[in-house]
Motif scaffolding. Sequence first.
Motif, mmCIF file in Angstrom:
data_model
loop_
_atom_site.group_PDB
_atom_site.id
_atom_site.type_symbol
_atom_site.label_atom_id
_atom_site.label_comp_id
_atom_site.label_asym_id
_atom_site.label_seq_id
_atom_site.Cartn_x
_atom_site.Cartn_y
_atom_site.Cartn_z
ATOM 1 N N GLU A 119 -6.825 3.501 -2.391
ATOM 2 C CA GLU A 119 -5.777 2.382 -2.942
ATOM 3 C C GLU A 119 -6.575 1.093 -2.274
ATOM 4 N N HIS A 120 -7.150 1.354 -1.025
ATOM 5 C CA HIS A 120 -7.879 0.172 -0.409
ATOM 6 C C HIS A 120 -8.623 -0.737 -1.296
ATOM 7 N N GLN B 292 1.242 6.473 -9.030
ATOM 8 C CA GLN B 292 0.890 5.776 -7.815
ATOM 9 C C GLN B 292 1.012 4.284 -8.236
ATOM 10 N N SER B 293 1.651 3.440 -7.411
ATOM 11 C CA SER B 293 1.734 2.070 -7.816
ATOM 12 C C SER B 293 0.258 1.444 -8.022
ATOM 13 N N ARG B 294 -0.752 1.866 -7.187
ATOM 14 C CA ARG B 294 -1.909 1.229 -7.453
ATOM 15 C C ARG B 294 -2.939 2.111 -8.120
ATOM 16 N N LEU C 105 0.804 -1.034 -0.091
ATOM 17 C CA LEU C 105 -0.055 0.211 0.019
ATOM 18 C C LEU C 105 0.929 1.215 -0.049
ATOM 19 N N ASP C 106 1.395 1.724 -1.410
ATOM 20 C CA ASP C 106 2.457 2.769 -1.243
ATOM 21 C C ASP C 106 1.858 4.030 -0.927
ATOM 22 N N ALA C 107 0.417 4.404 -1.029
ATOM 23 C CA ALA C 107 -0.041 5.576 -0.951
ATOM 24 C C ALA C 107 -0.189 5.797 0.696
ATOM 25 N N HIS C 108 -0.485 4.755 1.378
ATOM 26 C CA HIS C 108 -0.263 4.790 2.846
ATOM 27 C C HIS C 108 1.333 5.070 3.019
ATOM 28 N N PHE D 231 -5.267 9.382 -1.623
ATOM 29 C CA PHE D 231 -4.745 8.215 -2.329
ATOM 30 C C PHE D 231 -4.660 6.921 -1.271
ATOM 31 N N ALA D 232 -4.420 7.087 -0.091
ATOM 32 C CA ALA D 232 -4.258 5.982 0.870
ATOM 33 C C ALA D 232 -5.577 5.380 0.997
ATOM 34 N N GLN E 182 3.231 6.724 1.536
ATOM 35 C CA GLN E 182 3.757 8.080 1.087
ATOM 36 C C GLN E 182 2.948 8.833 2.252
ATOM 37 N N SER E 183 1.738 8.720 2.648
ATOM 38 C CA SER E 183 0.939 9.627 3.571
ATOM 39 C C SER E 183 1.757 9.552 4.820
ATOM 40 N N ILE F 200 -7.087 3.310 -7.487
ATOM 41 C CA ILE F 200 -7.112 4.794 -7.279
ATOM 42 C C ILE F 200 -8.292 5.526 -8.210
#
Lengths: 410, 410
Positions: free
Chosen positions: B243-244, B274-276, A398-401, B239-240, A403-404, B280
Amino acid sequence: MNAAAFKANFKKEQETAGFEGYKGVMEIIERVRTEGDAALLSYTEQFDGQSPESFKVPKERLEESYDALSYEEKEAFETIRRRIEQYQLSIKYEDKAEGEFQYVYHPLEKVGVYIPGGTALYPSSVLMTVVPAIAAGVQEIHAVTPTFESTNITFAALYACGVENVYTAGGAQAIAALAYGTESIPKVDKIVGPGNYYVALAKRLLFGQVGIDMIAGPSEILIYVDDAVHIDAIVYDIFAQAEHDANARTFLLSEDPAVIDRIAERMDALIDQQSRSSIIHQSIAHNHYRIVDSRESLISLINDVAPEHVSIQHKDAEMIISNIKYAGAVFNGYYSPEAIGDYAAGPSHVLPTDGTGRFSHGLNINDFLTSHAVISIEKDTYGTIAPPAKIIAQREGLDAHHQSLDIRME
Amino acid sequence: MNAAAFKANFKKEQETAGFEGYKGVMEIIERVRTEGDAALLSYTEQFDGQSPESFKVPKERLEESYDALSYEEKEAFETIRRRIEQYQLSIKYEDKAEGEFQYVYHPLEKVGVYIPGGTALYPSSVLMTVVPAIAAGVQEIHAVTPTFESTNITFAALYACGVENVYTAGGAQAIAALAYGTESIPKVDKIVGPGNYYVALAKRLLFGQVGIDMIAGPSEILIYVDDAVHIDAIVYDIFAQAEHDANARTFLLSEDPAVIDRIAERMDALIDQQSRSSIIHQSIAHNHYRIVDSRESLISLINDVAPEHVSIQHKDAEMIISNIKYAGAVFNGYYSPEAIGDYAAGPSHVLPTDGTGRFSHGLNINDFLTSHAVISIEKDTYGTIAPPAKIIAQREGLDAHHQSLDIRME
């Protein structure tokens, strides 16, 4: 007899078997959800044989019901109401604050209460569900009951508690109305209170759509006595359990076979004098009388089956009770018969049955609160917990996590 | 926009509609109840395409999974485990004694934990469900997960928490196995943890047969920001959330339209890095961006919809948060992004979604306790409460109750 055999006895009559009845209840719920009052009326006609002009009971009928009480009855309601309120407030949860956390409780806004009706009326069930809700601070209480007499003791009890929103509807259809709202009955946040099999199915199917207290089954009691017990008092305790309904069950236990025999003799002598003797005859057929060989097996047995009511009338009550982990409620000693709990002790008589005390508890003030955490992390703490959090976020992809978390490390 | 319109927005995508899927899930539950492991295996073959030799995971595979972690990962698990434990213990209920009452709490004996598997593995979900259970004192934890790799991060996390009973099974069939027991998987007292739609249906249908934590839906967040906010931090917070999964939703609110525009611009600029990004892109289609006109409308809106996550990154956070009654969890300030709650803050990330925070709360240590009252009425008190109790018993026509009370007045 060992705990496993007892447990088998305990469960066998109640065991959930299949999903009979679900289809019909789903249909009721769906019709009430989509058609509202029209469906509610149609089911009330079909199941209750009633066609109420409006579901909401006019305030005057509540007041007239109350006015019809004797002075002693009004006083009895008020004494009991105050006692329940006082007890419930004594166990109310309080907000906690610890470091960077607060954990806060708030009363639910709208609660629906199901009050059984039909052939018998139980004002005590009104007190035992409504008073904890009011004590919690619930803003709106909406009571549904299949009680169609223009004035009656249920309305009187609701008035005594200060409930103004009362609707003449029952069964699965009333539960669906509270869960989704109709033109007459508002959608509530949580539904509580005992009901019949269809009410129980509707509550199960709507769990999560709306808050649900528990799924109640037939009542049961485990009574443990020593040889010094007042025989006739125990006989009446057993009859009091038995007169609830034909499925009620008593488990009478003792180390002393002679006591059980003496109780059985007196039951035979007194049963036909009881006003509800025909129900008592039916339900005592489900009774179980047992000799327990040791204190350990008694305690393991209670904890395995978690009876709705446990009544210990025995010289070693304190020791036994301190080892009980799972039960609906425990009644300690001669002056705490289960009947006092049904009406006036303080804890609600709405209790988990059929072994569900192993994971749930009797209805209380805290069931009318909800809670949440407030998380206020400071910069320093953040610096210590964000790095491990980032490592796990990375492993979860979970890359956005990540980054957050990362951007706040700068 | 007013709270009602917002609420309509909030609920419309999630509204329970009919009972699709129930029939199939009932059939799964019934087969597992009656056929045990054979049914469990057949469904695991059908739905997961797997034929495990035994459902129970050998301890060596848990240990090997843990041993495969890096030193930093092991340390991260341990830091987080300790932090969750410490927080959970800080909110644990304690026994109360007041006059003739005790109210006592005991840990559940056997708990089942559902850990999602499939394409993505979430060790954080292991920590957020298992650690509160262990902190509560649960004796046996039985974890089920549709995770069939011989070693994996889920097993590693379970090992890190000390869970020894792990079974490779998932879906409604795993829930049914925990509820009724099979040859391989014991019957538990309560089942917790998030899962897919079929898991949710099974939990609903088994509510009352077994304890159930909650019915979880897709994740959502409400973020309220002022014009001083770090724009990119908010973009990553969104984004976090997004992305879930494709159904995740964000509600971004501000009094300042310019902030929302700046955030939207940066989202456009960063999304494809973003990787996901494909998930997203799908889920931000469900996002809602709103200007709130007053502090009152913000608060009424939050309390009406009870978002799973509320993140207040605003200079007036304290005042706003003190007025929030209903939410899954509230995140206060810049250093409390939702992502820190997902992993390491302390409260469980298993939270009520889709408005259910109005009546239920995030999973915590107290969900692994059950409780009961011990009623020890003294003779004098009895003398004051038995008379009103008798009056109500009489009105209910329960004469044996009346006699059970009366005989003790002598």
